[in-house]
Design a protein around this motif. Structure first.
Motif, short mmCIF file in Angstrom:
data_model
loop_
_atom_site.label_atom_id
_atom_site.label_comp_id
_atom_site.label_asym_id
_atom_site.label_seq_id
_atom_site.Cartn_x
_atom_site.Cartn_y
_atom_site.Cartn_z
N ILE A 135 0.84 -1.20 0.00
CA ILE A 135 0.00 0.00 0.00
C ILE A 135 0.88 1.26 0.00
N SER A 136 1.85 1.28 0.90
CA SER A 136 2.72 2.45 1.03
C SER A 136 3.50 2.72 -0.26
N HIS A 137 4.02 1.65 -0.87
CA HIS A 137 4.79 1.80 -2.11
C HIS A 137 3.90 2.30 -3.25
N SER A 138 2.68 1.79 -3.33
CA SER A 138 1.76 2.20 -4.39
C SER A 138 1.41 3.69 -4.28
N ILE A 139 1.16 4.14 -3.05
CA ILE A 139 0.85 5.56 -2.84
C ILE A 139 2.06 6.43 -3.21
N LYS A 140 3.25 5.98 -2.85
CA LYS A 140 4.46 6.73 -3.17
C LYS A 140 4.62 6.87 -4.69
N ILE A 141 4.36 5.79 -5.43
CA ILE A 141 4.47 5.82 -6.89
C ILE A 141 3.45 6.80 -7.47
#
Length: 302
Positions: free
Chosen positions: A32-38
Motif C-alpha cells: 500500500i505504502s509503495h503504491s501511494i508513493k508511486i
C-alpha cells in the motif's frame, strides 16, 4: 498508474490507516505504502498528510479520490455492459488444492462458474501443496490453491488469505479439567497429531515454540489431510495444530487451546499458476470466485 494502485489509494483514503487498508485486501502494508508513493511521484503532488499513524487526504488527494472513484465506476460499467454471458467460456481444466481447499474453496467456486458456463469442464484434485506445485511445474495441472508454498522462479503465487494455526483438541478433552488457563501448560501430557513435514511447504507445521516447550517430539499420529486429522482428534486425546479456517469450520467437534504463541504460527493460502501460462477468461473468473469464497469462509477480520 495501475488499477491496483488506485484501489490501494482508495482503501487508504477510506481507512486513513495503512495497516487497516492492507488488511482489507489482504496484502502487506508495504505494498500500500509503495503504491501511494508511486502515485504521488507520478502526479507530482502529495496525496496524504501523515500525522502519527493516521493519514488524511490533501486537497489534491481529495480531487484524485473523486477521479479514482469515477474511473473504477466506469470500468465496472464496462464489465456489466459486456456481460459475462456474452462471451461463453469453454474448455477443460485441471485444478488442484489441499484436501480442505479442494473441498471448501475450489469446488464451490468452480461449481458456481459451471452453472453460468455449462460447457466448462474440470477435474478437481485433492492433494498436498508440494504435489500441486510439482504438478503445475510439470504441466499436469492448470492452476491450484495451496498452503504456504515455497516460492519458485517459474510460478506466480498470489496470497488470498493470511491466518494462524491454532492448537485444537476435541470438545470434551480432559485437558480442560483444571481450567482453560492451564490447558496450554498441560499439552505435554498428551500425544500430538501433526502434519507430515516437507521442505516444499514454507510452514510445514514446524513451529519454534513447540520445540521450546518440548512438544515437537511427542507426535503419535502424522497426517497429510486435515480431514484425517479431524477424525483422529474426534476419537482420541491427541492435540494438533490446524489452521484457523479449519478450526472454525469444525468448531462443533473441536475446541481451541488458548496459546500465547499464536502469532508464531502464521500461514498463507495462495493461488498458484505457471508464470508462462496465460490467464485466460476462465482462469480469471475462477480466481475471482475463489477469492470471494475464502472471504465467505473466514471468521477473522484479516
Amino acid at each position: 498508474m495501475t488499477l491496483d494502485q488506485i484501489r490501494y489509494f482508495l482503501a487508504a483514503a477510506k481507512h486513513e490507516h495503512l495497516g487497516r487498508a492492507a488488511r482489507s485486501f489482504p496484502i502487506s502494508t508495504s505494498v500500500i505504502s509503495h503504491s501511494i508513493k508511486i502515485l504521488e511521484e507520478e502526479l507530482h503532488c502529495p496525496l496524504f498528510k501523515r500525522e502519527n499513524k493516521r493519514m488524511q487526504l490533501t486537497q489534491d488527494g481529495v480531487r484524485f479520490m473523486e477521479f479514482s472513484k469515477e474511473v473504477l465506476s466506469k470500468i465496472d460499467g464496462i464489465k456489466q455492459e459486456l456481460g459475462r454471458t456474452d462471451i461463453p467460456l469453454v474448455g477443460h481444466y485441471r485444478i488442484g488444492g489441499s484436501h480442505f481447499l479442494a473441498a471448501k474453496l475450489i469446488t464451490p467456486a468452480w461449481t458456481s462458474l459451471q452453472s453460468h458456463f455449462p460447457k466448462l469442464t474440470g477435474d478437481i484434485y485433492a492433494q498436498a501443496t508440494w504435489v500441486l506445485v510439482d504438478s503445475i511445474l510439470a504441466g499436469r495441472m492448470d492452476f491450484g490453491v495451496g498452503f504456504s508454498p515455497v516460492p519458485h522462479p517459474q510460478l506466480d503465487m498470489e496470497v488470498i488469505y493470511r491466518g494462524y494455526s491454532e492448537i485444537v483438541v476435541r470438545k470434551n478433552h480432559p485437558i480442560f479439567s483444571l481450567g482453560e488457563k492451564n490447558a496450554f501448560q498441560r499439552l505435554s501430557e498428551y500425544p500430538a497429531t501433526m502434519h507430515i513435514a516437507t521442505d516444499k511447504i514454507a510452514s510445514a507445521r514446524q513451529y519454534p515454540f513447540l520445540k521450546n516447550f518440548r512438544l515437537d517430539s511427542n507426535v503419535s499420529f502424522g497426517f497429510d489431510s486435515d480431514f484425517t486429522a479431524l477424525e483422529n482428534l474426534r476419537h482420541s486425546n491427541n492435540w494438533s495444530m490446524l489452521i484457523d479456517l479449519i478450526a472454525a469450520e469444525f468448531s462443533q467437534y473441536l475446541r481451541p487451546v488458548p496459546s500465547p504463541h499464536k502469532k508464531e504460527a502464521q500461514y498463507t493460502i495462495q493461488l498458484i499458476k505457471h508464470k508462462f501460462r496465460r490467464m485466460d477468461p476462465a482462469m480469471t473468473e475462477a480466481y475471482e470466485l475463489i477469492r470471494q469464497q475464502v472471504h465467505k469462509m473466514k471468521k477473522l477480520d484479516i
